[in-house]
Scaffold this motif. Structure first.
Motif, PDB file in Angstrom:
ATOM      1  N   LEU A 147      28.169 -27.669  16.826  1.00  0.00           N
ATOM      2  CA  LEU A 147      28.394 -26.983  18.102  1.00  0.00           C
ATOM      3  C   LEU A 147      27.744 -27.735  19.253  1.00  0.00           C
ATOM      4  CD1 LEU A 147      27.863 -23.323  16.973  1.00  0.00           C
ATOM      5  CD2 LEU A 147      29.987 -24.352  17.698  1.00  0.00           C
ATOM      6  N   LYS A 148      26.571 -28.325  18.991  1.00  0.00           N
ATOM      7  CA  LYS A 148      25.952 -29.112  20.057  1.00  0.00           C
ATOM      8  C   LYS A 148      25.326 -30.351  19.447  1.00  0.00           C
ATOM      9  CE  LYS A 148      21.613 -26.487  20.240  1.00  0.00           C
ATOM     10  NZ  LYS A 148      20.569 -27.423  20.628  1.00  0.00           N
ATOM     11  N   ALA A 149      25.180 -31.357  20.307  1.00  0.00           N
ATOM     12  CA  ALA A 149      24.675 -32.642  19.818  1.00  0.00           C
ATOM     13  C   ALA A 149      23.206 -32.524  19.437  1.00  0.00           C
ATOM     14  CB  ALA A 149      24.849 -33.702  20.889  1.00  0.00           C
ATOM     15  N   LYS A 150      22.843 -33.270  18.411  1.00  0.00           N
ATOM     16  CA  LYS A 150      21.450 -33.287  17.962  1.00  0.00           C
ATOM     17  C   LYS A 150      20.644 -34.137  18.939  1.00  0.00           C
ATOM     18  CE  LYS A 150      19.060 -34.716  13.793  1.00  0.00           C
ATOM     19  NZ  LYS A 150      19.239 -35.365  12.483  1.00  0.00           N
ATOM     20  N   PRO A 151      19.585 -33.577  19.551  1.00  0.00           N
ATOM     21  CA  PRO A 151      18.843 -34.390  20.529  1.00  0.00           C
ATOM     22  C   PRO A 151      18.070 -35.513  19.850  1.00  0.00           C
ATOM     23  CG  PRO A 151      17.747 -32.295  20.193  1.00  0.00           C
ATOM     24  CD  PRO A 151      19.012 -32.238  19.411  1.00  0.00           C
ATOM     25  N   LYS A 152      17.954 -36.632  20.564  1.00  0.00           N
ATOM     26  CA  LYS A 152      17.234 -37.786  20.018  1.00  0.00           C
ATOM     27  C   LYS A 152      15.844 -37.831  20.611  1.00  0.00           C
ATOM     28  CE  LYS A 152      17.918 -42.661  19.082  1.00  0.00           C
ATOM     29  NZ  LYS A 152      18.727 -43.854  19.329  1.00  0.00           N
ATOM     30  N   ARG A 153      14.855 -38.048  19.757  1.00  0.00           N
ATOM     31  CA  ARG A 153      13.467 -38.083  20.214  1.00  0.00           C
ATOM     32  C   ARG A 153      13.168 -39.390  20.917  1.00  0.00           C
ATOM     33  NH1 ARG A 153       9.973 -36.237  15.089  1.00  0.00           N
ATOM     34  NH2 ARG A 153       8.720 -37.978  15.791  1.00  0.00           N
ATOM     35  N   LEU A 154      12.199 -39.334  21.834  1.00  0.00           N
ATOM     36  CA  LEU A 154      11.855 -40.530  22.621  1.00  0.00           C
ATOM     37  C   LEU A 154      11.330 -41.651  21.729  1.00  0.00           C
ATOM     38  CD1 LEU A 154      11.656 -41.685  25.471  1.00  0.00           C
ATOM     39  CD2 LEU A 154       9.354 -40.796  25.606  1.00  0.00           C
ATOM     40  N   ASP A 155      10.546 -41.290  20.686  1.00  0.00           N
ATOM     41  CA  ASP A 155       9.982 -42.344  19.830  1.00  0.00           C
ATOM     42  C   ASP A 155      11.011 -42.896  18.851  1.00  0.00           C
ATOM     43  OD1 ASP A 155      10.002 -39.887  18.658  1.00  0.00           O
ATOM     44  OD2 ASP A 155       8.289 -40.271  17.352  1.00  0.00           O
TER      45      ASP A 155
ATOM     46  N   LYS B  82      19.280 -32.461  31.876  1.00  0.00           N
ATOM     47  CA  LYS B  82      18.980 -31.449  30.853  1.00  0.00           C
ATOM     48  C   LYS B  82      17.649 -31.802  30.190  1.00  0.00           C
ATOM     49  CE  LYS B  82      23.191 -29.666  31.106  1.00  0.00           C
ATOM     50  NZ  LYS B  82      23.355 -28.621  32.083  1.00  0.00           N
ATOM     51  N   HIS B  83      17.078 -30.826  29.441  1.00  0.00           N
ATOM     52  CA  HIS B  83      15.776 -31.108  28.831  1.00  0.00           C
ATOM     53  C   HIS B  83      15.869 -32.080  27.665  1.00  0.00           C
ATOM     54  CE1 HIS B  83      17.009 -28.161  25.818  1.00  0.00           C
ATOM     55  NE2 HIS B  83      16.002 -28.538  25.076  1.00  0.00           N
ATOM     56  N   THR B  84      17.089 -32.395  27.230  1.00  0.00           N
ATOM     57  CA  THR B  84      17.251 -33.371  26.155  1.00  0.00           C
ATOM     58  C   THR B  84      17.422 -34.799  26.674  1.00  0.00           C
ATOM     59  OG1 THR B  84      19.558 -32.699  26.166  1.00  0.00           O
ATOM     60  CG2 THR B  84      18.176 -31.797  24.432  1.00  0.00           C
ATOM     61  N   ILE B  88      15.270 -39.995  30.999  1.00  0.00           N
ATOM     62  CA  ILE B  88      15.031 -39.710  32.412  1.00  0.00           C
ATOM     63  C   ILE B  88      13.722 -38.951  32.576  1.00  0.00           C
ATOM     64  CG2 ILE B  88      15.905 -38.469  34.438  1.00  0.00           C
ATOM     65  CD1 ILE B  88      18.723 -38.958  33.368  1.00  0.00           C
ATOM     66  N   ILE B  89      13.519 -37.922  31.766  1.00  0.00           N
ATOM     67  CA  ILE B  89      12.345 -37.052  31.918  1.00  0.00           C
ATOM     68  C   ILE B  89      11.049 -37.824  31.698  1.00  0.00           C
ATOM     69  CG2 ILE B  89      11.164 -35.058  30.905  1.00  0.00           C
ATOM     70  CD1 ILE B  89      13.897 -33.839  30.463  1.00  0.00           C
ATOM     71  N   SER B  90      11.066 -38.751  30.733  1.00  0.00           N
ATOM     72  CA  SER B  90       9.824 -39.469  30.404  1.00  0.00           C
ATOM     73  C   SER B  90       9.363 -40.370  31.550  1.00  0.00           C
ATOM     74  CB  SER B  90      10.030 -40.305  29.144  1.00  0.00           C
ATOM     75  OG  SER B  90      11.036 -41.255  29.357  1.00  0.00           O
ATOM     76  N   THR B 120       8.092 -29.591  30.358  1.00  0.00           N
ATOM     77  CA  THR B 120       7.515 -28.597  29.445  1.00  0.00           C
ATOM     78  C   THR B 120       8.483 -28.278  28.316  1.00  0.00           C
ATOM     79  OG1 THR B 120       6.556 -27.650  31.433  1.00  0.00           O
ATOM     80  CG2 THR B 120       6.318 -26.388  29.418  1.00  0.00           C
ATOM     81  N   MET B 121       9.764 -28.097  28.669  1.00  0.00           N
ATOM     82  CA  MET B 121      10.776 -27.798  27.653  1.00  0.00           C
ATOM     83  C   MET B 121      10.875 -28.921  26.630  1.00  0.00           C
ATOM     84  SD  MET B 121      13.858 -26.303  29.919  1.00  0.00           S
ATOM     85  CE  MET B 121      13.918 -24.614  30.466  1.00  0.00           C
ATOM     86  N   ALA B 122      10.941 -30.165  27.132  1.00  0.00           N
ATOM     87  CA  ALA B 122      11.077 -31.312  26.225  1.00  0.00           C
ATOM     88  C   ALA B 122       9.856 -31.436  25.318  1.00  0.00           C
ATOM     89  CB  ALA B 122      11.262 -32.595  27.036  1.00  0.00           C
ATOM     90  N   GLN B 123       8.670 -31.140  25.864  1.00  0.00           N
ATOM     91  CA  GLN B 123       7.457 -31.223  25.053  1.00  0.00           C
ATOM     92  C   GLN B 123       7.429 -30.119  24.000  1.00  0.00           C
ATOM     93  OE1 GLN B 123       4.670 -31.219  28.240  1.00  0.00           O
ATOM     94  NE2 GLN B 123       4.275 -33.404  28.074  1.00  0.00           N
ATOM     95  N   LYS B 124       7.815 -28.902  24.389  1.00  0.00           N
ATOM     96  CA  LYS B 124       7.818 -27.800  23.426  1.00  0.00           C
ATOM     97  C   LYS B 124       8.851 -28.031  22.336  1.00  0.00           C
ATOM     98  CE  LYS B 124       5.886 -24.060  26.106  1.00  0.00           C
ATOM     99  NZ  LYS B 124       6.059 -22.687  26.576  1.00  0.00           N
ATOM    100  N   ALA B 125       9.977 -28.645  22.707  1.00  0.00           N
ATOM    101  CA  ALA B 125      11.007 -28.945  21.710  1.00  0.00           C
ATOM    102  C   ALA B 125      10.631 -30.146  20.855  1.00  0.00           C
ATOM    103  CB  ALA B 125      12.340 -29.186  22.401  1.00  0.00           C
TER     104      ALA B 125
END
Lengths: 178, 160
Positions: A147-155, B82-84, B88-90, B120-125
């Motif tokens: 339903l929605k894309a899996k978010p990718k982590r910064l690291d 978006k928070h994902t 950009i957010i970093s 905050t959202m990105a950190q909590k997620a």
């Protein structure tokens, strides 16, 4: 009946096996999607008296995502029937005990309570991770889109990707980077 | 100890300052390694000249072009962040996960507030586990109780 018609008949009434990756998906929105496949609602031959539901294998049910602080807001109620036998379990407590239970209950509750519901649930195969027995996996012929894309982590991005990504603003001239 | 890095400091004064202090002389570094200002030392006869030099920013050539110079960079870009969107957010976060102030980001009041909510959202997620204080458990799955499970947020809940 010609050979073509015979094969068409088999293909129409055959049970199809679908696979669904539940990682980072909302279990309650996913339930509405999975229920259509389990009950056969997506088929033109659907009728409540027609047993035409498909099998669905759900992988990574341990990685489902809930919005906001719903992990500690959602409560599952159970009563043993004895006085004082009521228990309230938070979603995160239930999920740490059984990583498939939140999704299983979501699918179960999304369907109407009739005699078919228990049999329809038998066609749902939930796995907390991606380890699925090969005898089930070899039946699979379709993947249900997430339903929605899996978010990718910064690291998980490479250092160069992060560095080369266009920047919104520049630091002031006297700024000391930390 | 106050040292204006753009000023030329004669060695005599520097030695006096150092010898007056009660602590032993250490190799000192006023600026961290990643810096926009770099310290240079030049040894003339009888005189050590220490000065700070401004280094050109690495961002200069990958900077988004601001087509509306009167607007803040994020308003001008017209992005719906978006928070994902952590790449950009970093950019608005220090290496320890703190939000940068408006003085440095140059955002308007609305966007700064919205961006701090997105951070905050990105950190909590658990999407920026590498941008955290040194004492944090970097892996989001090792968090306490309900915090260890995946969660997502709805940006329409941000009050602005």
């Amino acid at each position: 009946m010609s050979a073509l018609k015979r094969v068409q008949q088999w293909a129409t009434f055959a049970r199809v096996w679908h696979i669904y990756d539940a990682s980072w998906q909302n279990p309650f929105k996913s339930a509405e999607l999975l229920k259509k496949y389990l009950m056969g609602l997506h088929k033109p031959i659907y009728h409540p008296m027609n047993d035409c539901g498909d099998h669905v294998i759900v992988i990574n049910s341990g990685d489902i995502a809930l919005p906001g602080d719903e992990w500690k807001r959602r409560v599952y109620f159970h009563h043993t029937g004895y006085p004082g036998g009521a228990t309230w379990t938070l979603a995160w407590e239930l999920h740490s005990k059984d990583p498939t239970m939140v999704l299983r209950k979501a699918v179960y509750n999304s369907m109407d309570g009739n005699l078919q519901r228990r049999y329809t649930m038998e066609r749902l195969h939930l796995f907390p991770d991606a380890n699925v027995p090969t005898n089930l996996l070899k039946n699979v012929s379709n993947q249900i889109q997430q339903l929605k894309a899996k978010p990718k982590r910064l690291d998980h991005y490479s250092e160069n990707q992060v560095k080369q990504f266009p920047k919104i603003f520049d630091y002031p001239k006297d700024y000391i980077l930390k | 100890m106050l040292l204006n890095m753009n000023m030329i400091v004669p060695l005599g004064i520097l030695r006096n300052v150092l010898f007056q202090s009660k602590f032993p002389i250490r190799s000192m570094r006023i600026f961290p390694r990643l810096q926009l200002k770099e310290i240079r030392e030049v040894q003339n006869e009888k005189e050590l000249v220490i000065y700070g030099e401004i280094v050109p920013s690495e961002r200069a050539n990958i900077l988004l072009k601001n087509t509306h110079p009167q607007a803040c960079p994020l308003c001008a870009s017209g992005l719906d962040v978006k928070h994902t969107d952590i790449l950009i957010i970093s950019q608005f976060v220090r290496s320890d996960g703190c939000m940068l102030p408006r003085r440095i980001t140059g955002l308007c009041r609305t966007q700064q507030k919205r961006m701090s909510s997105l951070v905050t959202m990105a950190q909590k997620a658990g999407l920026m586990p590498n941008l955290n204080p040194a004492n944090s458990k970097k892996d989001p799955k090792k968090r306490f109780q309900w915090k260890k499970f995946n969660k997502y947020f709805d940006e329409s809940t941000i009050k602005s």
